[in-house]
Design an enzyme around this catalytic site. Structure first.
Site, PDB file in Angstrom:
ATOM      1  N   VAL A 147       0.843  -1.206   0.000  1.00 43.44           N
ATOM      2  CA  VAL A 147       0.000   0.000   0.000  1.00 43.44           C
ATOM      3  C   VAL A 147       0.881   1.261   0.000  1.00 43.44           C
ATOM      4  CG1 VAL A 147      -2.005  -1.127   0.991  1.00 43.44           C
ATOM      5  CG2 VAL A 147      -0.298  -0.166   2.525  1.00 43.44           C
ATOM      6  N   HIS A 148       1.665   1.406  -1.060  1.00 46.00           N
ATOM      7  CA  HIS A 148       2.622   2.513  -1.160  1.00 46.00           C
ATOM      8  C   HIS A 148       1.988   3.868  -0.839  1.00 46.00           C
ATOM      9  CE1 HIS A 148       5.630  -0.040  -3.121  1.00 46.00           C
ATOM     10  NE2 HIS A 148       4.714  -0.439  -3.981  1.00 46.00           N
TER      11      HIS A 148
END
Length: 316
Positions: free
Chosen positions: A241-242
């Site tokens: 989940v950058h």
């Protein structure tokens, strides 16, 4: 309340980050500006309007110019193997969305919104830095009026993800990123050093979806293609989940460890797009990092607490 302009290229993980910003009670999302990267500027803008409509987001959407800071650079191919042909996991997003765009360009929207709210606006940029660099070029004084810039991008003590040296957002427009890093505003870079430690598993997303019907059902549908791609990169069946990490930093910076120092971006050669920091704690001979503002690179993260906050906010 944190007033936020979200500069984004939706994009699967961008969609999750957008829902986090929309749901969090301490965030006032006052604008969405689009940039090319995960797809063309036409597609990312259409996707931003689609998510705005589906999730009932009030913030206006302003379209970026769709060009790099250095006009000699041209996009090669869009990463359809990661985000799908429609940029949102091949969920068959409608070709057109019946919502108006803000009449201003993304860079102009940033300038005018910052000037209307001096010292109050945080820019969260999770794609290429093109819009921010163009806004700085047109009106350099906004650097002194922005509260903070939080970037998802870069890799300092770990390899890149588009080349061994570079992370994709920075690699896509390194001249823009370099201009943003050198500007006299506060920049926090949330890069691969920390984001690769945050994984939303398919099981976890399904459990969250069961708690929040329609909103998370759409996010879950969007994410399945992305999770399939990340199967080759993470141990668990899930997605990194950058972009959400950059948004979590805004409200919970204590969950991150940062290192201060001037940051430059390599433009050209085999290290094109590499982010390099001169740590404040180290002494070096005179060079290209001298007399630049000290920025902050995230080098540590409490991944479990970040994911817990993400979970809690997504189901709001």
């Amino acid at each position: 309340m944190h007033k936020v302009i979200f500069d984004t290229d939706p994009g699967v993980d961008d969609a999750m980050a957008l829902l986090f910003l929309h749901n969090h009670p301490e965030i006032d999302l006052i604008g969405i500006t689009t940039v090319f990267g995960n797809a063309s500027i036409e597609t990312t803008t259409r996707n931003a309007l689609f998510l705005k409509r589906e999730w009932g987001i009030a913030a206006p959407v302003a379209k970026g110019d769709g060009k790099t800071y250095n006009p000699m650079r041209n996009p090669i191919d869009w990463p359809v193997m990661i985000h799908g042909h429609d940029g949102l996991g091949n969920i068959d997003v409608p070709e057109t969305i019946d919502l108006p765009l803000d009449p201003r360009s993304a860079s102009r929207f940033i300038i005018e919104t910052v000037r209307a709210n001096p010292g109050e606006v945080t820019l969260i940029a999770v794609g290429r830095m093109s819009n921010l660099a163009y806004a700085l070029k047109e009106d350099p004084a906004i650097a002194g009026l922005v509260k903070e810039v939080i970037i998802m991008g870069g890799a300092f003590d770990v390899p890149g993800n588009i080349t061994p040296a570079a992370e994709a957002n920075i690699h896509g427009d390194p001249e823009a990123a370099d201009a943003v890093m050198m500007a006299p505003w506060k920049v926090v870079v949330v890069g691969l050093d920390v984001t690769m430690k945050t994984v939303m598993t398919r099981k976890r997303l399904a459990e969250l979806t069961a708690q929040n019907g329609k909103r998370l059902k759409l996010l879950s549908d969007i994410s399945q293609f992305y999770i399939d791609f990340y199967g080759q990169h993470v141990k668990d069946e899930g997605m990194v989940v950058h972009d959400s990490c950059a948004c979590v930093y805004l409200v919970a910076p204590e969950l991150f460890t940062t290192r201060s120092g001037a940051i430059r971006v390599v433009a050209g050669g085999i290290a094109d797009g590499q982010t390099i920091q001169k740590p404040d704690a180290r002494k070096f001979p005179p060079g290209n990092w001298d007399d630049l503002p000290s920025q902050h690179a995230c080098i540590g993260i409490d991944a479990e607490k970040v994911m817990a906050l993400l979970d809690e906010t997504l189901v709001c």
